[in-house]
Design an enzyme around this catalytic site. Structure first.
Site, PDB file in Angstrom:
ATOM      1  N   LYS A   1      -4.631 -10.417  -6.611  1.00 16.77           N
ATOM      2  CA  LYS A   1      -5.754 -10.124  -5.864  1.00 16.77           C
ATOM      3  C   LYS A   1      -6.640  -9.644  -6.227  1.00 16.77           C
ATOM      4  O   LYS A   1      -6.513  -8.294  -6.920  1.00 16.77           O
ATOM      5  CB  LYS A   1      -5.250 -10.134  -4.425  1.00 16.77           C
ATOM      6  CG  LYS A   1      -6.645 -10.772  -3.338  1.00 16.77           C
ATOM      7  CD  LYS A   1      -6.131  -9.866  -2.273  1.00 16.77           C
ATOM      8  CE  LYS A   1      -6.666  -8.329  -2.531  1.00 16.77           C
ATOM      9  NZ  LYS A   1      -6.926  -7.954  -0.505  1.00 16.77           N
TER      10      LYS A   1
ATOM     11  N   LYS B   1       1.250  -1.127   0.261  1.00 13.26           N
ATOM     12  CA  LYS B   1      -0.622   0.734   0.109  1.00 13.26           C
ATOM     13  C   LYS B   1       0.922   0.772   0.653  1.00 13.26           C
ATOM     14  O   LYS B   1       0.417   2.407  -0.586  1.00 13.26           O
ATOM     15  CB  LYS B   1      -1.029  -0.094   1.125  1.00 13.26           C
ATOM     16  CG  LYS B   1      -1.808  -0.960   1.041  1.00 13.26           C
ATOM     17  CD  LYS B   1      -3.416  -0.969   2.177  1.00 13.26           C
ATOM     18  CE  LYS B   1      -4.728  -1.706   0.351  1.00 13.26           C
ATOM     19  NZ  LYS B   1      -5.683  -1.531   1.931  1.00 13.26           N
TER      20      LYS B   1
ATOM     21  N   LYS C   1     -10.500  -4.067  -4.114  1.00  7.50           N
ATOM     22  CA  LYS C   1     -12.194  -3.220  -4.612  1.00  7.50           C
ATOM     23  C   LYS C   1     -11.755  -1.838  -5.345  1.00  7.50           C
ATOM     24  O   LYS C   1     -11.952  -1.286  -5.694  1.00  7.50           O
ATOM     25  CB  LYS C   1     -12.894  -2.573  -3.335  1.00  7.50           C
ATOM     26  CG  LYS C   1     -11.686  -2.792  -1.909  1.00  7.50           C
ATOM     27  CD  LYS C   1     -12.352  -2.526  -0.913  1.00  7.50           C
ATOM     28  CE  LYS C   1     -11.503  -2.610   0.389  1.00  7.50           C
ATOM     29  NZ  LYS C   1     -12.662  -3.188   1.413  1.00  7.50           N
TER      30      LYS C   1
HETATM   31  P1  ATP Z   1      -7.910  -3.666  -0.243  1.00  6.33           P
HETATM   32  O1  ATP Z   1      -8.423  -3.579  -1.440  1.00  6.33           O
HETATM   33  O2  ATP Z   1      -7.863  -2.109  -0.169  1.00  6.33           O
HETATM   34  O3  ATP Z   1      -6.926  -4.076  -0.321  1.00  6.33           O
HETATM   35  P2  ATP Z   1      -9.789  -5.618   0.214  1.00  6.33           P
HETATM   36  O4  ATP Z   1     -10.212  -5.573  -1.142  1.00  6.33           O
HETATM   37  O5  ATP Z   1      -8.537  -6.450   0.027  1.00  6.33           O
HETATM   38  O6  ATP Z   1      -9.155  -3.851   0.537  1.00  6.33           O
HETATM   39  P3  ATP Z   1     -10.684  -6.102   3.153  1.00  6.33           P
HETATM   40  O7  ATP Z   1     -11.159  -5.045   3.339  1.00  6.33           O
HETATM   41  O8  ATP Z   1      -8.729  -5.487   2.586  1.00  6.33           O
HETATM   42  O9  ATP Z   1     -10.653  -5.412   1.517  1.00  6.33           O
HETATM   43  O10 ATP Z   1     -10.834  -7.164   2.904  1.00  6.33           O
HETATM   44  C1  ATP Z   1     -11.616  -7.974   4.048  1.00  6.33           C
HETATM   45  C2  ATP Z   1     -12.309  -9.371   3.600  1.00  6.33           C
HETATM   46  O11 ATP Z   1     -11.985  -9.927   2.528  1.00  6.33           O
HETATM   47  C3  ATP Z   1     -10.519  -9.081   4.700  1.00  6.33           C
HETATM   48  O12 ATP Z   1     -10.965 -10.980   5.782  1.00  6.33           O
HETATM   49  C4  ATP Z   1      -9.706 -10.317   3.692  1.00  6.33           C
HETATM   50  O13 ATP Z   1      -8.341 -11.125   3.468  1.00  6.33           O
HETATM   51  C5  ATP Z   1     -10.708 -10.749   2.320  1.00  6.33           C
HETATM   52  N1  ATP Z   1     -10.320 -10.534   1.074  1.00  6.33           N
HETATM   53  C6  ATP Z   1     -10.246  -9.471   1.155  1.00  6.33           C
HETATM   54  N2  ATP Z   1     -10.242  -9.598  -0.844  1.00  6.33           N
HETATM   55  C7  ATP Z   1     -10.225 -11.037  -1.365  1.00  6.33           C
HETATM   56  C8  ATP Z   1      -9.853 -12.052  -2.378  1.00  6.33           C
HETATM   57  N3  ATP Z   1      -9.803 -11.385  -3.005  1.00  6.33           N
HETATM   58  N4  ATP Z   1      -9.871 -13.749  -2.074  1.00  6.33           N
HETATM   59  C9  ATP Z   1     -10.188 -13.560  -1.107  1.00  6.33           C
HETATM   60  N5  ATP Z   1     -10.195 -13.373   0.513  1.00  6.33           N
HETATM   61  C10 ATP Z   1     -10.202 -11.237   0.713  1.00  6.33           C
END
Ligand code: ATP
Ligand code: LTN
Length: 330
Positions: free
Chosen positions: A196, A114, A199
């Site tokens: 990954k 980040k 969002k």
């Molecule tokens: P950012 O893009 O800001 O990193 P994010 O999309 O990863 O955000 P988070 O709010 O960080 O979302 O994640 C929320 C929860 O969902 C956490 O438990 C994270 O491990 C899980 N998670 C997020 N993205 C994934 C993914 N692509 N696959 C599996 N689990 C996920």
């Protein structure tokens, strides 16, 4: 609270909920809610570690609560609340920061990623984020933390901090375990299947509130490979393997069943079939969330009661901690 073991987990309202966060985290919250005493949080204080538009953050926090409920979390059974409503998180966060090494935080891969992404705004909040996350978990003496694979390192750091505090001051915190699903722990981007699904990448990402036609379009465009075989092989075939994981998590089928189902069919049949499975998975969630969003008073009742119940538990832990570190009682 009863004698059941306890769960804490949260998601940042820094963007809309994604299929990744559903399959990696929320789906398991729903599955575990009967067996455990659960607290599910909207971690808005974590969200501001990256610059947010205030009105959007406010709207998304409420909509995230509606989506939690629409996914099947029962507000009668679980404590659902907004992190900034329970000041004990910030208070314990400060104390735990004094039990965390600079070097430990420097090793966190999410911080490295980040800070590279937001090179013009690397705040101390972004750096100490895992300490606040440890406070979230330890305040409630959680036994289990259901998260996606990317959060495992943070939960392990939380354990280390708890262990260190317990060593210095005697038993204070329960040591939490991460709960990472076997399938769906790391859903990859539909556009770049080696990254990954996140969002912050709207093209490669399916949102829980996406309309069916958008979901279908995203899956039909999903990046695959120049082969034709629907086979699970994350190294050689990351795109197809990701679609298989999504399909199996959405339908409950095993990899073997799915591979058999699409044997000899080619991607032109497989990709829309995955899209349809996701449309059917998300349709009731979107419809219920839209309905709940019209009832602001209901949502307000839930997060207000949630904050009250959470504070009751959080306060017990915080009082104990303040006493142990040597603060004068009020
Ligand atoms: P950012 O893009 O800001 O990193 P994010 O999309 O990863 O955000 P988070 O709010 O960080 O979302 O994640 C929320 C929860 O969902 C956490 O438990 C994270 O491990 C899980 N998670 C997020 N993205 C994934 C993914 N692509 N696959 C599996 N689990 C996920
Ligand atoms: N860091 C997590 C969100 C989070 C969390 C928590 C998860 C904040 N506090 C406590 C589990 C338990 C993320 O998904 N980025």
């Amino acid at each position: 609270m009863s004698e059941k073991k306890r769960i804490f987990s949260g998601i940042q309202p820094s963007g809309d909920l994604t299929l990744g966060s559903y399959m990696g985290a929320i789906k398991n919250w729903v599955a575990l809610q009967d067996e455990y005493e659960c607290l599910f949080c909207i971690v808005d204080m974590h969200a501001i570690t990256v610059r947010q538009v205030p009105a959007d953050l406010r709207r998304r926090s409420l909509s995230q609560l509606a989506q939690y409920i629409a996914c099947g979390l029962d507000p009668e059974k679980n404590i659902m609340f907004i992190q900034s409503h329970v000041p004990q998180h910030a208070e314990l966060g400060w104390v735990l920061g004094c039990y965390t090494q600079f070097g430990e935080l420097s090793r966190m891969t999410q911080f490295k990623d980040k800070s590279a992404k937001h090179a013009d705004n690397i705040t101390s909040g972004l750096f100490t984020y895992p300490v606040l996350m440890a406070a979230d978990i330890l305040l409630y003496q959680a036994d289990l933390v259901p998260v996606g694979e990317d959060q495992k390192q943070h939960v392990e750091l939380c354990r280390d901090i708890a262990q260190r505090f317990n060593y210095v001051h005697g038993d204070t915190f329960t040591l939490p375990e991460p709960f990472i699903p076997k399938m769906g722990a790391r859903i990859m981007s539909l556009g770049e299947p080696t990254n990954k699904m996140s969002k912050s990448d709207p093209d490669g990402c399916v949102f829980l509130m996406d309309k069916p036609e958008d979901i279908m379009r995203k899956f039909k465009r999903a990046v695959t490979d120049c082969d034709t075989e629907v086979r699970f092989d994350p190294k050689e075939k990351p795109g197809i393997s990701n679609l298989l994981s999504i399909y199996c998590t959405a339908t409950g089928k095993t990899l073997e069943q799915a591979q058999e189902e699409f044997a000899g069919q080619g991607y032109g049949v497989f990709k829309p079939a995955v899209g349809e499975a996701v449309v059917e998975l998300l349709r009731p969630i979107r419809e219920e969330a839209e309905r709940l969003m019209k009832d602001k008073a209901y949502l307000e009742g839930i997060y207000q009661e949630g904050a009250q119940r959470a504070q009751y538990v959080a306060n017990k832990t915080l009082r104990k901690v303040y006493k142990k570190v040597g603060f004068v009682a009020k």
